[in-house]
Design a protein around this motif. Structure first.
Motif, mmCIF file in Angstrom:
data_model
loop_
_atom_site.group_PDB
_atom_site.id
_atom_site.type_symbol
_atom_site.label_atom_id
_atom_site.label_comp_id
_atom_site.label_asym_id
_atom_site.label_seq_id
_atom_site.Cartn_x
_atom_site.Cartn_y
_atom_site.Cartn_z
ATOM 1 N N THR A 28 0.801 -1.224 0.000
ATOM 2 C CA THR A 28 0.000 0.000 0.000
ATOM 3 C C THR A 28 0.833 1.274 0.000
ATOM 4 O O THR A 28 0.309 2.347 -0.324
ATOM 5 C CB THR A 28 -0.954 0.031 1.212
ATOM 6 O OG1 THR A 28 -0.188 0.040 2.428
ATOM 7 C CG2 THR A 28 -1.892 -1.164 1.208
ATOM 8 N N ASN A 29 2.116 1.178 0.334
ATOM 9 C CA ASN A 29 2.963 2.378 0.285
ATOM 10 C C ASN A 29 3.066 2.925 -1.139
ATOM 11 O O ASN A 29 3.335 4.112 -1.352
ATOM 12 C CB ASN A 29 4.359 2.071 0.824
ATOM 13 C CG ASN A 29 5.046 0.953 0.062
ATOM 14 O OD1 ASN A 29 4.553 -0.176 0.040
ATOM 15 N ND2 ASN A 29 6.168 1.254 -0.557
ATOM 16 N N TYR A 30 2.816 2.058 -2.130
ATOM 17 C CA TYR A 30 2.920 2.501 -3.521
ATOM 18 C C TYR A 30 1.756 3.400 -3.935
ATOM 19 O O TYR A 30 1.840 4.079 -4.959
ATOM 20 C CB TYR A 30 3.039 1.302 -4.447
ATOM 21 C CG TYR A 30 4.384 0.621 -4.316
ATOM 22 C CD1 TYR A 30 5.528 1.176 -4.894
ATOM 23 C CD2 TYR A 30 4.524 -0.557 -3.585
ATOM 24 C CE1 TYR A 30 6.767 0.576 -4.752
ATOM 25 C CE2 TYR A 30 5.759 -1.168 -3.438
ATOM 26 C CZ TYR A 30 6.872 -0.597 -4.026
ATOM 27 O OH TYR A 30 8.107 -1.192 -3.885
ATOM 28 N N ILE A 31 0.684 3.402 -3.173
ATOM 29 C CA ILE A 31 -0.393 4.359 -3.441
ATOM 30 C C ILE A 31 0.153 5.773 -3.320
ATOM 31 O O ILE A 31 -0.100 6.637 -4.173
ATOM 32 C CB ILE A 31 -1.563 4.143 -2.454
ATOM 33 C CG1 ILE A 31 -2.256 2.825 -2.749
ATOM 34 C CG2 ILE A 31 -2.545 5.301 -2.521
ATOM 35 C CD1 ILE A 31 -3.362 2.466 -1.776
ATOM 36 N N SER A 36 2.263 10.718 -6.186
ATOM 37 C CA SER A 36 3.321 11.732 -6.262
ATOM 38 C C SER A 36 3.874 11.915 -7.670
ATOM 39 O O SER A 36 4.644 12.846 -7.921
ATOM 40 C CB SER A 36 4.473 11.349 -5.317
ATOM 41 O OG SER A 36 5.200 10.235 -5.824
ATOM 42 N N LEU A 37 3.492 11.024 -8.597
ATOM 43 C CA LEU A 37 3.998 11.120 -9.968
ATOM 44 C C LEU A 37 3.393 12.313 -10.692
ATOM 45 O O LEU A 37 2.332 12.814 -10.317
ATOM 46 C CB LEU A 37 3.691 9.824 -10.732
ATOM 47 C CG LEU A 37 4.325 8.542 -10.173
ATOM 48 C CD1 LEU A 37 3.854 7.337 -10.973
ATOM 49 C CD2 LEU A 37 5.844 8.641 -10.185
ATOM 50 N N MET A 58 -6.849 -3.556 -4.825
ATOM 51 C CA MET A 58 -6.477 -2.739 -3.671
ATOM 52 C C MET A 58 -6.740 -1.256 -3.945
ATOM 53 O O MET A 58 -7.283 -0.534 -3.092
ATOM 54 C CB MET A 58 -5.012 -2.979 -3.320
ATOM 55 C CG MET A 58 -4.517 -2.225 -2.106
ATOM 56 S SD MET A 58 -3.620 -0.732 -2.573
ATOM 57 C CE MET A 58 -2.104 -1.434 -3.210
ATOM 58 N N LEU A 59 -6.387 -0.797 -5.146
ATOM 59 C CA LEU A 59 -6.664 0.591 -5.519
ATOM 60 C C LEU A 59 -8.163 0.859 -5.508
ATOM 61 O O LEU A 59 -8.610 1.930 -5.072
ATOM 62 C CB LEU A 59 -6.095 0.894 -6.906
ATOM 63 C CG LEU A 59 -4.578 0.904 -7.056
ATOM 64 C CD1 LEU A 59 -4.203 1.231 -8.508
ATOM 65 C CD2 LEU A 59 -3.930 1.910 -6.120
ATOM 66 N N TYR A 60 -8.938 -0.095 -5.986
ATOM 67 C CA TYR A 60 -10.390 0.058 -6.028
ATOM 68 C C TYR A 60 -10.944 0.339 -4.635
ATOM 69 O O TYR A 60 -11.685 1.316 -4.427
ATOM 70 C CB TYR A 60 -11.015 -1.204 -6.606
ATOM 71 C CG TYR A 60 -12.528 -1.173 -6.638
ATOM 72 C CD1 TYR A 60 -13.204 -0.595 -7.707
ATOM 73 C CD2 TYR A 60 -13.280 -1.711 -5.598
ATOM 74 C CE1 TYR A 60 -14.591 -0.550 -7.742
ATOM 75 C CE2 TYR A 60 -14.657 -1.676 -5.624
ATOM 76 C CZ TYR A 60 -15.314 -1.092 -6.700
ATOM 77 O OH TYR A 60 -16.684 -1.044 -6.709
ATOM 78 N N TYR A 61 -10.593 -0.490 -3.671
ATOM 79 C CA TYR A 61 -11.138 -0.318 -2.322
ATOM 80 C C TYR A 61 -10.571 0.907 -1.623
ATOM 81 O O TYR A 61 -11.226 1.484 -0.746
ATOM 82 C CB TYR A 61 -10.901 -1.580 -1.492
ATOM 83 C CG TYR A 61 -11.818 -2.706 -1.901
ATOM 84 C CD1 TYR A 61 -13.170 -2.662 -1.598
ATOM 85 C CD2 TYR A 61 -11.332 -3.796 -2.633
ATOM 86 C CE1 TYR A 61 -14.032 -3.683 -1.991
ATOM 87 C CE2 TYR A 61 -12.183 -4.816 -3.029
ATOM 88 C CZ TYR A 61 -13.534 -4.750 -2.701
ATOM 89 O OH TYR A 61 -14.381 -5.757 -3.101
#
Length: 284
Positions: A28-31, A36-37, A58-61
């Protein structure tokens, strides 16, 4: 004593994984990294069985406004649960999944693609309870149907996060027939027109963000100007380990389940690993 965990092999539903007794490696740290991109329309490519679909789930929820009440349960003990961003639970999320498309002929493929788009829109209307009538047509024109839907949705002043999983799955079935492939992805091809509609609605403000997964850039390259807003982040050093497991993560799993001799298991696993990474000088 070894702990009893279920192993989520071939598992791609984040909610079921987190609410069941499954092993989970926190990605989840990659969210935070993705937000930040300097682009909001992202394409991420990895081989099959690398956990792309689970990451999309994971992104969906995380971004789904209807899942806000479950946020604490779904993201407990994760990085993002402790570092929640302002965009959490703020979107209507429209998710497309294009695996298993029949490429035996252009007609079959077009009809299958249309059916996937129609099902995604129908599920969206049902889930969010929005008052939008889906356009039905006999020509299986998914681009026209999507444009009608997004135009109607945009009138309500809401913003979408578009998730597309397996965007290029059909390509592996038809790439040996270059004329067939070009007729689908080239000028006037129904796949290209689908992405042209998405591109057009980023300009209206309706589509705010996109995250697209696949295996190769072949289809993306063929779309050319039809979808030139996407940023391919597959070789970004910061995202090298966004899916798949690193050696450190694998060792952590073995230790977490209480394996008697994790060093011996790691030695056998490393023997099959050739040091492959997805960029030069990866951060992880």
């Amino acid at each position: 004593r070894m702990k009893r965990y279920k192993i989520p092999y071939g598992f791609s539903n984040y909610k079921e994984l987190r609410t069941g007794n499954y092993i989970y490696v926190d990605k989840t740290n990659y969210i935070e990294e993705l937000e930040s991109l300097n682009s909001k329309y992202l394409i991420f490519l990895r081989p099959r069985r690398f956990g792309k679909s689970l990451f999309v789930s994971m992104l969906y929820y995380y971004y789904d406004k209807n899942s806000a009440a479950e946020f604490s349960e779904l993201f407990r003990d994760t990085y993002i649960g402790k570092h929640k961003t302002e965009l959490a639970s703020q979107y209507y999320v429209l998710r497309f999944e294009f695996s298993g498309l029949d490429g035996s002929s252009r007609e079959y493929l077009q009809n299958a693609f249309y059916a996937k788009v129609h099902a995604a829109l129908r599920n969206f209307v049902r889930y969010y309870g929005v008052d939008i009538q889906l356009m039905e047509n006999d020509s299986a024109d998914s681009a026209m149907m999507l444009n009608y839907f997004l135009s109607d949705f945009n009138g309500e002043g809401k913003k979408l996060y578009i998730l597309i999983d397996e965007y290029d799955h059909f390509a592996t079935n038809i790439i040996e027939n270059p004329d067939f492939f070009r007729s689908v992805t080239g000028r006037d091809g129904f796949v290209r027109r689908f992405y042209e509609v998405l591109k057009a609605h980023t300009g209206t403000g309706c589509v705010d963000r996109m995250f697209i997964t696949g295996v190769t850039s072949m289809t993306l390259d063929s779309l050319t100007s039809g979808f030139n807003i996407g940023k391919n982040i597959s070789m970004n050093p910061r995202l090298n380990a966004m899916t798949g497991f690193t050696e450190t993560e694998t060792r952590s799993i073995l230790e977490e389940v209480g394996l008697m001799n994790p060093d011996a298991v790691m030695a056998r696993l490393v023997a099959y690993y050739n040091g492959y990474v997805f960029c030069h000088n990866p951060r992880h």
